[in-house]
Write a protein that holds these residues in place. Structure first.
Motif, PDB file in Angstrom:
ATOM      1  N   SER B  55       0.834  -1.206   0.000  1.00  0.00           N
ATOM      2  CA  SER B  55       0.000   0.000   0.000  1.00  0.00           C
ATOM      3  C   SER B  55       0.864   1.250   0.000  1.00  0.00           C
ATOM      4  N   ALA B  56       2.049   1.159   0.647  1.00  0.00           N
ATOM      5  CA  ALA B  56       2.969   2.297   0.626  1.00  0.00           C
ATOM      6  C   ALA B  56       3.443   2.566  -0.792  1.00  0.00           C
ATOM      7  N   LEU B  58       1.737   1.883  -3.496  1.00  0.00           N
ATOM      8  CA  LEU B  58       0.615   2.496  -4.215  1.00  0.00           C
ATOM      9  C   LEU B  58       0.585   3.996  -3.968  1.00  0.00           C
ATOM     10  N   ARG B  59       0.907   4.367  -2.732  1.00  0.00           N
ATOM     11  CA  ARG B  59       0.869   5.789  -2.409  1.00  0.00           C
ATOM     12  C   ARG B  59       1.951   6.547  -3.175  1.00  0.00           C
ATOM     13  N   LEU B  62       0.779   7.081  -6.586  1.00  0.00           N
ATOM     14  CA  LEU B  62      -0.237   8.129  -6.555  1.00  0.00           C
ATOM     15  C   LEU B  62       0.397   9.516  -6.514  1.00  0.00           C
ATOM     16  N   THR B  63       1.427   9.627  -5.645  1.00  0.00           N
ATOM     17  CA  THR B  63       2.139  10.908  -5.513  1.00  0.00           C
ATOM     18  C   THR B  63       2.754  11.312  -6.847  1.00  0.00           C
ATOM     19  N   LYS B  66       0.171  12.422  -9.284  1.00  0.00           N
ATOM     20  CA  LYS B  66      -0.364  13.731  -8.957  1.00  0.00           C
ATOM     21  C   LYS B  66       0.578  14.840  -9.419  1.00  0.00           C
ATOM     22  N   PHE B  93      -6.956   1.108  -8.438  1.00  0.00           N
ATOM     23  CA  PHE B  93      -5.968   1.866  -9.218  1.00  0.00           C
ATOM     24  C   PHE B  93      -6.106   1.590 -10.702  1.00  0.00           C
ATOM     25  N   MET B  96      -8.315   3.996 -12.015  1.00  0.00           N
ATOM     26  CA  MET B  96      -7.896   5.397 -11.928  1.00  0.00           C
ATOM     27  C   MET B  96      -6.878   5.780 -12.982  1.00  0.00           C
TER      28      MET B  96
END
Lengths: 645, 109
Positions: B55-56, B58-59, B62-63, B66, B93, B96
């Motif tokens: 999950s880290a 994935l973040r 995401l960052t 962005k 995801f 997304m």
């Protein structure tokens, strides 16, 4: 092994070198000066010997000339007896070096009736004495001094002899034959003799002093000592008899060379404990004599030895001075080092405030002391920093621990959670990883018949994840109202979370609401891994995800709700990826398959039993490997409407 | 983690290999910083070499996405398989971001 300091080693090394240098210089000096002295001594002995021999030779040659002249004049037949006597006397008077002189004729030569004619003039107490040689007891023409020149037909020097009649003095006689012509024939007429006393020789030769005890001696043609400091040798010993007595073949050889008139310089063998001596010898021109000059080596080298001693003494003094200087310097260097060393030891034991020894020398030691001072200061600063950093770290860690406790504290932990409810059984566990994580679960009644339960997983770890988790949990509890679908709840929470989410944190959520009377269950899934539905007596299966994204990122996202019905005995098992992604030492994952297999084979599933069995299985699988993520599980078992009511 | 960059026109293709978890996210973050710093705003991440994602991770993705979006850029993925593909699909995801089977398909858009 004994431990030696720098001072000792330095002194040993330098002094050894200095000693070797001094020794080499002294040794070379000794041998070189010895050579020079030896050469000088030889030259000196030579010149003394030659001077002496030439003086002796000049005397002898004078005597010879006189005798030869007389002999020549005797060949004149016109000489009368008176003339001969007169000549004899006059010559003696005019030649003080001649002790006595005889003119001896052949028997019946001058006068046919006289057997003897041999006038002899000699010195006696300052006057000139006279006697006529020859009488029946002294038939002079049989004597050596007469016979030898007659037979050899040439002038000869007799061997030196003791003239016992004439005052016990040592004499040597030069005799010259003379001839007269008779009837056209040359016939032997007699001999002229000239005696010389050898007393002056003795005086002259005993005057020769070489060094302290060096001396000279004179040998006759046959090796007899004519002069020698040991008076007993004179006329009594020959060099050969001496050699025999001493058993020295070297001396015999030298004697042989001397009587042959050779010259030479040689070192004498040690005999009878005598010290080393050098001998220079040379033959004389007349008389077949030989002069030897003897001098002891020890005396000759006395100067060299004295010089060496003085040099040695100076060297020794220098040696000691050098030693003192070296020790002084070495001490000056090592003393501060010793001080620094003990200071370092004390600092090492923790006393950083120790006052360092004052070392002001402007050299390497001074530099060392300065570096040491800087090191001490830096060390002090460093340790102070470290202390404060450690304190800060400990404070933060302690605060984190408290935060963790608070975080864990907001999760319901008391089981059985609803002992008065027989319609369902709920059981959950969370096994936090070492670092603060972001897993969450919760369950609560929305109204009397609707029970909400959920599991979530916040991305990342640490304080931000913990915060996000706390916010999410609080929002969920607040938002969940009567009559709302799970999808609506997540949609609302997602909107709130995403509104101010600069750091891109997100949370996966599975949220379900069950009607505990009917078993009808509505659920929504925001990016959470699919839970497992375990129908009573049937095969467990995953509740398929909808593919809706995690919550907290897209604020306009609408989440949907699905509905299913749980029969009595059915279990819904919700978990976070900490379960399937638990790793063993080889970094292998626990995996979905293993989980599903465990649940499939489970007999008589019961909510708390399911959770505990999986927990146990994970621990066995991990083999003590460090847990990297929170492990969160929730099992909800529907029991059906209580018939007792 | 290993990153290999290739360029196709104005599109940067990054081949990511290894494990993307809480420990390695810093590496991924540092890598993604270089994309925009080097002026690449159209990026295709080839995750065929990625073994694991947490999950880290994935973040981090995401960052990065962005930041690219903030620079008027885009981030697409291709080559997903196995566990990674599952995580992408479960977490949403996959819905997304643009997802493709291969790099060529991703380039074709």
């Amino acid at each position: 092994m004994k431990r030696h300091g720098i001072a000792f080693k330095l002194a040993l090394l330098i002094l050894s070198c200095a000693f070797i240098i001094v020794a080499v210089i002294m040794g070379y000096n000794y041998y070189y000066s010895r050579g020079i002295i030896l050469q000088q001594a030889q030259t000196n002995a030579k010149s003394v010997a030659h001077e002496t021999t030439s003086r002796i030779d000049s005397v002898l040659s004078g005597v010879q000339k006189v005798a030869n002249n007389i002999a020549l004049s005797m060949e004149d037949a016109s000489l009368t007896k008176e003339d001969i006597l007169e000549l004899n006397k006059r010559v003696l008077a005019n030649n003080p070096e001649i002790y006595g002189m005889a003119i001896a004729f052949e028997p019946y030569f001058l006068e046919s009736d006289k057997l003897y004619f041999a006038p002899y003039h000699y010195r006696s107490g300052g006057r000139i004495g006279f006697s006529m040689l020859g009488d029946p007891a002294y038939r002079y023409f049989y004597m050596d001094w007469y016979q030898v020149p007659k037979e050899l037909e040439r002038a000869v020097w007799t061997e030196p002899y003791n003239d016992e009649g004439g005052g016990n003095i040592i004499m040597a006689t030069y005799t010259v034959p003379f001839y007269r012509t008779m009837d056209g024939k040359k016939v032997f007429a007699g001999v002229v003799t000239a005696d010389i006393s050898l007393e002056w020789l003795e005086d002259m030769i005993s005057d020769i002093k070489l060094f302290k005890t060096g001396y000279a001696f004179l040998l006759s043609r046959h090796g007899t000592f004519i002069t020698h400091p040991t008076r007993d040798y004179i006329m009594n010993e020959t060099i050969f008899s001496l050699a025999e007595e001493l058993g020295s073949s070297q001396l015999r050889e030298i004697g042989r060379k001397m009587v042959e008139g050779d010259r030479g310089f040689t070192q004498l063998d040690k005999t009878r404990g005598a010290e080393d001596r050098y001998l220079y010898y040379t033959g004389l021109e007349y008389g077949g004599w030989a002069l030897g000059v003897l001098f002891p080596k020890g005396e000759m080298l006395a100067d060299v030895h004295r010089l060496s001693w003085i040099m040695g003494l100076i060297g020794l003094c220098g040696f000691f001075v050098l030693a003192l200087v070296i020790i002084y310097i070495a001490r000056r260097i090592t003393h501060p080092l010793t001080e620094l060393s003990s200071a370092a030891l004390e600092i090492a034991s923790g006393n950083l405030d120790l006052k360092l020894p004052e070392i002001t020398s402007r050299d390497e030691v001074g530099d060392l002391a300065e570096s040491f001072r800087v090191m001490n200061t830096s060390l002090k600063t460093y340790i102070e920093n470290l202390t404060s950093t450690t304190a800060a770290k400990e404070r933060i860690e302690s605060e984190l621990r408290i935060a963790r406790e608070i975080q864990m504290g907001i999760l319901p932990k008391l089981f059985p959670a609803f002992p008065e409810r027989e319609e369902f059984e709920v059981y959950a566990s969370i096994e936090p990883a070492k670092e603060v994580g972001g897993d969450l679960y919760d369950f609560f009644f929305i109204d009397d018949t609707h029970f909400c339960f959920l599991v979530g997983d916040v991305s990342g770890k640490g304080v931000p994840a913990a915060f996000f988790m706390a916010v999410t949990k609080t929002l969920l509890k607040v938002v969940s109202e009567r009559g709302m679908d799970p999808g609506d709840i997540i949609t609302k929470v997602n909107g709130d979370l995403a509104a101010e989410n600069e750091s891109c944190m997100f949370v996966t959520l599975f949220l379900a609401i069950i009607d505990i009377e009917t078993g009808e269950t509505r659920y929504a899934n925001a990016g959470h891994n699919p839970p497992i539905f375990m129908p009573c007596g049937g095969t467990p299966k995953w509740i398929p995800p909808f593919g809706e994204p995690v919550a907290g990122i897209m604020d306009m996202m609408e989440y949907s709700t699905k509905t299913m019905t749980m029969a009595p005995g059915d279990i819904m098992f919700i978990y976070t990826d900490g379960v399937t992604e638990a790793m063993n030492q080889e970094q292998k994952l626990y995996s979905d398959e293993r989980l599903m297999e465990l649940l499939t084979n489970m007999k008589e599933p019961f909510a708390p039993k399911v959770v505990k069995a999986i927990d146990e299985s994970i621990k066995v699988f991990a083999e003590g490997a460090e847990q990297s993520d929170d492990i969160t599980m929730l099992a909800m078992q529907f029991m059906g409407k209580c018939d007792k009511k | 983690m290993d990153f290999t960059q290739t360029k196709n026109g104005d599109t940067l293709i990054v081949h990511v290999a290894g494990r993307l978890d809480a420990v390695t996210t810093t590496e991924f973050d540092a890598e993604s910083q270089t994309w925009i710093a080097d002026g690449n705003i159209k990026v295709i991440a080839d995750l065929s070499g990625l073994e694991y994602i947490s999950s880290a991770g994935l973040r981090s993705i995401l960052t990065a996405a962005k930041q690219l979006k903030g620079a008027q850029g885009s981030l697409a993925f291709c080559g997903l398989s196995g566990m990674v593909e599952e995580v992408f699909s479960v977490s949403g995801f996959a819905a997304m971001f643009p997802m493709f089977a291969t790099v060529d398909e991703a380039l074709a858009g």
